[in-house]
Write an enzyme that holds these catalytic residues in place. Structure first.
Site, mmCIF file in Angstrom:
data_model
loop_
_atom_site.group_PDB
_atom_site.id
_atom_site.type_symbol
_atom_site.label_atom_id
_atom_site.label_comp_id
_atom_site.label_asym_id
_atom_site.label_seq_id
_atom_site.Cartn_x
_atom_site.Cartn_y
_atom_site.Cartn_z
ATOM 1 N N GLY A 12 0.987 -1.134 0.071
ATOM 2 C CA GLY A 12 0.118 -0.173 0.084
ATOM 3 C C GLY A 12 1.120 1.274 0.152
ATOM 4 O O GLY A 12 1.939 1.103 0.383
ATOM 5 N N CYS A 13 0.400 2.525 -0.436
ATOM 6 C CA CYS A 13 1.359 3.492 -0.384
ATOM 7 C C CYS A 13 0.823 4.791 -0.508
ATOM 8 O O CYS A 13 -0.397 4.860 -0.546
ATOM 9 C CB CYS A 13 2.026 3.167 -2.040
ATOM 10 S SG CYS A 13 2.957 1.840 -1.890
ATOM 11 N N ALA A 14 1.708 5.740 -0.520
ATOM 12 C CA ALA A 14 1.156 7.230 -0.757
ATOM 13 C C ALA A 14 1.954 7.670 -1.877
ATOM 14 O O ALA A 14 3.150 7.484 -2.418
ATOM 15 C CB ALA A 14 1.842 8.118 0.358
ATOM 16 N N ARG A 41 0.840 6.368 5.649
ATOM 17 C CA ARG A 41 0.853 5.276 4.376
ATOM 18 C C ARG A 41 1.887 4.512 4.111
ATOM 19 O O ARG A 41 1.870 3.601 3.171
ATOM 20 C CB ARG A 41 0.133 6.124 3.193
ATOM 21 C CG ARG A 41 -1.122 6.856 3.436
ATOM 22 C CD ARG A 41 -1.511 7.398 2.233
ATOM 23 N NE ARG A 41 -2.227 6.412 1.181
ATOM 24 C CZ ARG A 41 -3.502 6.200 1.278
ATOM 25 N NH1 ARG A 41 -4.324 6.720 2.220
ATOM 26 N NH2 ARG A 41 -3.914 5.345 0.306
#
Ligand code: SF4
Ligand code: SF4
Lengths: 361, 500
Positions: A12-14, A41
């Site tokens: 998952g990421c930003a 994040r």
């Protein structure tokens, strides 16, 4: 040595991106502020930045940012570069040496020119550069090319993005377009090459998501000679863009439609030209469809593009203020650096947001 | 003295109400009436279960004939029976249906992935799930004209494509081998489902003309029923080189099956044997195939895709590459489990390759050569369920063809006696009293139901995979894992082992 032994990225990421469409310079700390708002994040296992317009005095040359795990591999890659390219300048990438991270590699940059003698009517200069990059990544164990475009560069590593930014002294750079990424991998070892952005020539991609169609996307680009060597599925997006836009010369909007096409039910009810175009696109480029949840920011020297999957399974917000266009996973990141935008919106799934540079840089 | 034993034992219990329906139903002549009760000739029973299904008193049971052979893993019961039969008759043993031997079924050694946490699965009841598939030659790339205003126009001229709303199509089965009602059923179902049926090599019965946009007509070595009208009454044309159940072998429809109607569609005199030679006598090498492909394209003004069907044999990848380079727009690969109306048993049971392996190799070879886009791949030969369909697509098939599965939906009990022309279920027979047993309306509904059910299951699994369009599964071997397979198999199939 950390071996890239994984073939699919689960994280998952930003993501965030800024462009000034008039080409005005933006300092590196601006994007750092934005991405640091989304600290939650990421988990400290990957952060990175792509910056455009940072090497104006060398803008004629391909800027290679390369990481090496040891001096030995650096020497062999340099010998290879000497043989294949004209080396204009070679220097270490400035860093804060006191900051410590997991597995920090040797980080070097090269400004290179393609010897005209190497080109044939069939092999363009860009094809040649792509093959050099693929070769280094594939055959030189312990070396990895972060970026290879002109007047741009990728800075990334294993750490929180704000720390990576300080490490690379990004506050000292100015560019008209920046993208950034904070990563939350669930299964990749701390390998610096595995952080985002991924870049090839002047294309770069930051990606939040997982590609369920990876297996076929990868096999598809491989039939055109691309080699996916990495720890993550994101690089396949870069290969797809390079294939469709540079090699097949598809208009950008069409290529984006191949990545996240409208559903057949929508295509069937479009007017004739569009229906025929998109039907053929899905028939011919079906293997380029990116399935699974994603939001991505794609950049090159002329534009910044935001795109989500067809049913928008990952967050994405865009905003505008004067000459600036912002894109991010969360609105808060944009508000941090632009408290009062003229417009903020959340685009529909699969509908690209394109911000083009309006001047020649 | 008779050395053979019956294979099955037919029992009529005391519940029998003496309605004598079984006598009529059994087309193999097992039952007769001795004036007081049903008389049984066990010898003739083939276990097609027609009698049991029709008996109003549920009085009939069919058992394996209870003679125990001395156990022997080399000289099995089947081998003993075959030897005796051949000693009796001096002939080759014929059979119907597909290879029934216990070779590994690789479909059952592949597992499908699913999403958890990091990647949400998709609910097919809430989100669109796309199964649409196009068969035909694709260009390597497209060209567009566009202007500043955003106006876009495709400038590449596309080759003809067949549009399918499901990746499941019906396999070639000829009129002659199967009854007209089977053809009508498959044609109707194909239209209802948005897919295609294939006439097989026996020509096109006039009754099928209303469905021509859902029909693939076949040209095999016998060239039955081929004329210009035939070539133009279809969605596509298929040149049949081989069949999985009998690679390298031709076909033979005995004269007694060549009725008036069949003689008309096959364009041969009634009552004469319909012979399909082993090779096409005008195709002795790949350039000859190319000529035929282009002759057909010329005749149809390049408006219809031309496919080629080959049996899965050891060198299938190289052959497929040649076929694609010869100009085929669709290549159908028929695995050794594929069905047949009649085949020498020795060939059916011992020649060819599993479709799983052939498909994996062909897809990989075409990709390696950079010509995968030049032809669509159809996989057939023993596809039993939606899971098999999904696995075939993940290995690289564009679509799969089903024959036997559709016939089972119509009542086939795999008795393997199709070559006798006595099919009690009205499927592989031309006898009017038998073909009448197959109601076209009801049959079309059953086949349509089967494929619709598979479509639902395919969508369900796509959702679990986090994929909402079938093209993202096509060739996506990353979503398959092998279980219980050694490294060589994994390598040939191009998949990772479970756990990796
Ligand atoms: S109908 Fe079929 S199962 Fe019944 S006795 Fe005849 S052959 Fe055997
Ligand atoms: S089609 Fe008829 S004869 Fe052939 S196996 Fe099925 S039931 Fe038996």
């Amino acid at each position: 040595m950390i071996e890239p032994l994984f073939s699919k990225d689960i994280s998952g990421c930003a993501i965030v991106g800024i462009i000034n469409t008039k080409g005005k310079p933006i300092k590196g700390d601006v994007i750092t502020e934005a991405i640091s708002v989304m600290h939650e994040r990421s988990n400290g296992l990957g952060g990175g930045f792509a910056a455009y317009g940072i090497y104006p005095e060398y803008k004629e040359y391909y800027a290679f940012h390369i990481m090496f795990l040891d001096e030995g591999i650096k020497e062999s890659v340099e010998a290879y570069l000497q043989e294949k390219m004209v080396l204009v300048k070679s220097e270490d990438i400035p860093i804060r040496k006191k900051m410590s991270f997991l597995n920090t590699p040797i980080l070097w940059r090269y400004f290179l020119e393609v010897p005209q003698s190497k080109l044939t009517p069939k092999i363009t200069e860009e094809d040649y550069v792509v093959s050099i990059v693929m070769n280094i990544n594939k055959r030189f164990k312990g070396a990895f090319v972060f970026s290879s475009g002109k007047n741009m560069g990728v800075f990334k590593g294993v750490g929180y993005p704000e720390d990576i930014s300080r490490f690379y002294r990004l506050e000292e750079y100015e560019g008209y377009l920046w993208t950034a990424h904070g990563r939350f991998p669930t299964n990749t070892p701390g390998w610096w090459g595995g952080a985002h952005p991924f870049a090839l020539l002047d294309w770069s991609v930051v990606h939040n998501g997982e590609i369920s169609s990876y297996g076929i996307n990868k096999r598809y680009v491989e039939t055109f000679g691309y080699e996916c060597s990495l720890l993550t599925d994101t690089e396949v997006i870069v290969c797809l863009l390079d294939l469709m836009i540079r090699r097949h010369r598809l208009p950008i909007d069409i290529a984006l439609n191949a990545l996240a096409p409208p559903f057949w039910s929508e295509i069937d009810s479009m007017e004739k030209n569009m229906r025929e175009a998109l039907t053929a696109l899905r028939i011919v480029y079906g293997s380029a469809l990116l399935n699974g949840p994603f939001s991505i920011i794609i950049a090159n020297s002329e534009s910044m593009i935001g795109l989500t999957d067809r049913i928008m399974l990952r967050p994405f917000v865009a905003a505008k203020k004067d000459d600036f266009v912002y894109m991010a996973s969360e609105e808060a990141a944009i508000r941090e650096i632009c408290p009062e935008p003229d417009a903020v919106w959340s685009p529909k799934g699969g509908e690209p947001v394109v911000a083009r540079l309006e001047v020649q840089i | 003295m008779n050395f053979s034993y019956p294979e099955f034992l037919v029992k009529v219990s005391e519940n029998c109400i003496k309605c004598r329906r079984c006598i009529k139903e059994c087309s193999f002549g097992v039952f007769s009436w001795d004036g007081e009760k049903i008389k049984i000739n066990h010898e003739k029973c083939v276990a097609c279960h027609r009698c049991a299904a029709c008996c109003p008193a549920s009085a009939i049971t069919i058992l394996k004939y209870p003679v125990s052979f001395k156990e022997n893993h080399l000289w099995t019961e089947e081998i003993l029976r075959d030897i005796k039969k051949q000693a009796d008759t001096g002939g080759k043993i014929l059979t119907g249906c597909g290879n029934d031997k216990p070779y590994p079924v690789l479909w059952d050694k592949m597992l499908i992935d699913a999403c958890q946490v990091t990647n949400p699965s998709i609910d097919p009841l809430r989100e669109p799930m796309e199964l649409r598939t196009y068969l035909g030659k694709k260009p390597e790339k497209l060209e567009f004209w566009h202007d500043k205003s955003g106006e876009i126009k495709l400038t590449t001229v596309m080759e003809p494509q067949i549009k399918l709303e499901t990746p499941v199509i019906f396999a070639g089965m000829s009129y002659g081998a199967v009854s007209l009602n089977v053809h009508l059923i498959l044609a109707r179902a194909a239209k209802e489902l948005g897919t295609i049926m294939n006439t097989g090599e026996g020509g096109l019965p006039q009754e099928l003309l209303p469905y021509k946009d859902h029909i693939v007509v076949q040209i095999a070595s016998g060239r039955f029923g081929v004329n210009l009208e035939y070539l133009n009454s279809c969605a596509a044309i298929e040149i049949k080189i081989g069949q999985g159940a009998k690679p390298g072998i031709g076909g033979h429809l005995p004269g007694e099956k060549v009725t008036e109607e069949i003689s008309r569609t096959r364009m041969i005199p009634a009552g004469t044997d319909a012979i399909s030679p082993a090779p096409h006598h005008d195709i002795y090498s790949i350039e000859d195939l190319r000529q035929l492909i282009y002759a057909i394209k010329e005749a149809t003004r390049y408006r219809k895709p031309v496919g080629v069907k080959i049996a899965a044999v050891h060198n299938v990848a190289a052959i497929a590459s040649g076929v694609v380079r010869a100009g085929a727009d669709i290549i159908t690969i028929d695995g050794f489990r594929g069905g047949t109306g009649a085949s020498p048993k020795v060939i059916r049971d011992h020649a060819g390759l599993p479709i799983e392996i052939a498909l994996a190799r062909v897809d990989e070879q075409l990709r390696k050569e950079g010509i995968r886009h030049l032809a669509s791949i159809v996989a057939s030969g023993g596809i039993r369920s939606s899971a098999d369909v999904l696995k075939a697509i993940a290995l690289g098939a564009d679509a799969v063809a089903i024959g036997t599965a559709a016939l089972i939906a119509l009542g086939c009990h795999l008795c393997q006696k199709c070559y006798t022309g006595l099919c009690a279920w009205g499927i592989t027979t031309q006898k009017p009293e038998l073909t009448r047993r197959l109601n076209v309306e009801e049959g079309a509904l059953r086949v349509t139901n089967l494929v619709k059910a598979w479509n639902l299951e395919i969508k369900e699994i796509l959702g679990a995979l986090g994929i909402n369009s079938i093209e993202s599964l096509r060739g996506n071997r990353e979503r398959l894992r092998g279980i219980d397979l050694d490294e060589v198999y994994l390598d040939v199939l191009g998949i990772k082992p479970a756990g990796r």
